[in-house]
Design a protein around this motif. Structure first.
Motif, short mmCIF file in Angstrom:
data_model
loop_
_atom_site.label_atom_id
_atom_site.label_comp_id
_atom_site.label_asym_id
_atom_site.label_seq_id
_atom_site.Cartn_x
_atom_site.Cartn_y
_atom_site.Cartn_z
N GLU A 14 9.64 8.47 16.43
CA GLU A 14 8.90 9.70 16.66
C GLU A 14 7.45 9.54 16.21
N ASN A 15 7.22 8.66 15.22
CA ASN A 15 5.88 8.43 14.69
C ASN A 15 5.35 7.12 15.25
N LYS A 16 4.84 7.19 16.46
CA LYS A 16 4.31 5.98 17.08
C LYS A 16 3.05 5.54 16.39
N LYS A 17 2.93 4.26 16.16
CA LYS A 17 1.75 3.69 15.53
C LYS A 17 0.81 3.18 16.61
N GLN A 18 -0.47 3.16 16.29
CA GLN A 18 -1.47 2.69 17.24
C GLN A 18 -1.93 1.29 16.87
N LEU A 19 -2.12 0.48 17.87
CA LEU A 19 -2.61 -0.87 17.68
C LEU A 19 -4.13 -0.82 17.63
N VAL A 20 -4.71 -1.30 16.53
CA VAL A 20 -6.17 -1.33 16.36
C VAL A 20 -6.58 -2.69 15.80
N SER A 21 -7.84 -2.98 15.92
CA SER A 21 -8.38 -4.20 15.34
C SER A 21 -9.29 -3.78 14.19
N VAL A 22 -8.98 -4.26 13.00
CA VAL A 22 -9.72 -3.89 11.79
C VAL A 22 -10.05 -5.15 11.01
N ARG A 23 -11.21 -5.18 10.41
CA ARG A 23 -11.59 -6.33 9.58
C ARG A 23 -11.50 -5.93 8.11
N TYR A 24 -10.74 -6.71 7.34
CA TYR A 24 -10.59 -6.49 5.90
C TYR A 24 -11.19 -7.68 5.16
N SER A 25 -11.58 -7.45 3.93
CA SER A 25 -12.11 -8.55 3.14
C SER A 25 -10.98 -9.54 2.84
N PRO A 26 -11.34 -10.80 2.67
CA PRO A 26 -10.30 -11.83 2.40
C PRO A 26 -9.47 -11.51 1.16
N GLU A 27 -10.10 -10.93 0.15
CA GLU A 27 -9.37 -10.61 -1.09
C GLU A 27 -8.28 -9.57 -0.84
N VAL A 28 -8.59 -8.56 -0.02
CA VAL A 28 -7.62 -7.51 0.28
C VAL A 28 -6.44 -8.10 1.05
N LEU A 29 -6.72 -8.88 2.07
CA LEU A 29 -5.65 -9.49 2.85
C LEU A 29 -4.82 -10.45 2.00
N ALA A 30 -5.47 -11.24 1.18
CA ALA A 30 -4.75 -12.19 0.33
C ALA A 30 -3.79 -11.44 -0.60
N TYR A 31 -4.25 -10.32 -1.16
CA TYR A 31 -3.40 -9.55 -2.07
C TYR A 31 -2.16 -9.04 -1.35
N PHE A 32 -2.36 -8.36 -0.22
CA PHE A 32 -1.22 -7.78 0.47
C PHE A 32 -0.28 -8.85 1.02
N LYS A 33 -0.81 -9.94 1.55
CA LYS A 33 0.04 -11.02 2.05
C LYS A 33 0.83 -11.67 0.93
N SER A 34 0.26 -11.69 -0.28
CA SER A 34 0.96 -12.30 -1.42
C SER A 34 2.17 -11.49 -1.86
N THR A 35 2.27 -10.24 -1.41
CA THR A 35 3.41 -9.41 -1.78
C THR A 35 4.65 -9.77 -0.97
#
Length: 57
Positions: A14-35
């Protein structure tokens, strides 16, 4: 008889998500991927919490 095509895949959300292109800093991505697995859902959850706590009534 139900068509085979309607039985495939998971049910539509029921809660469809939208596909978007976003740029995050490398530190933010590294943190979340490390989880580990599910890091994108975790990032979504953190952003939802932020929006909820900063929304005006």
């Amino acid at each position: 008889m139900v068509p085979l095509k309607s039985l495939r895949g998971r049910p539509k959300s029921e809660n469809k998500k939208q596909l978007v292109s976003v740029r995050y800093s490398p530190e933010v991505l590294a943190y979340f991927k490390s989880t580990g697995e599910g890091w994108q859902s975790l990032m979504d959850s953190v952003l939802r919490q932020y929006v909820a706590s900063h929304s005006r009534p």
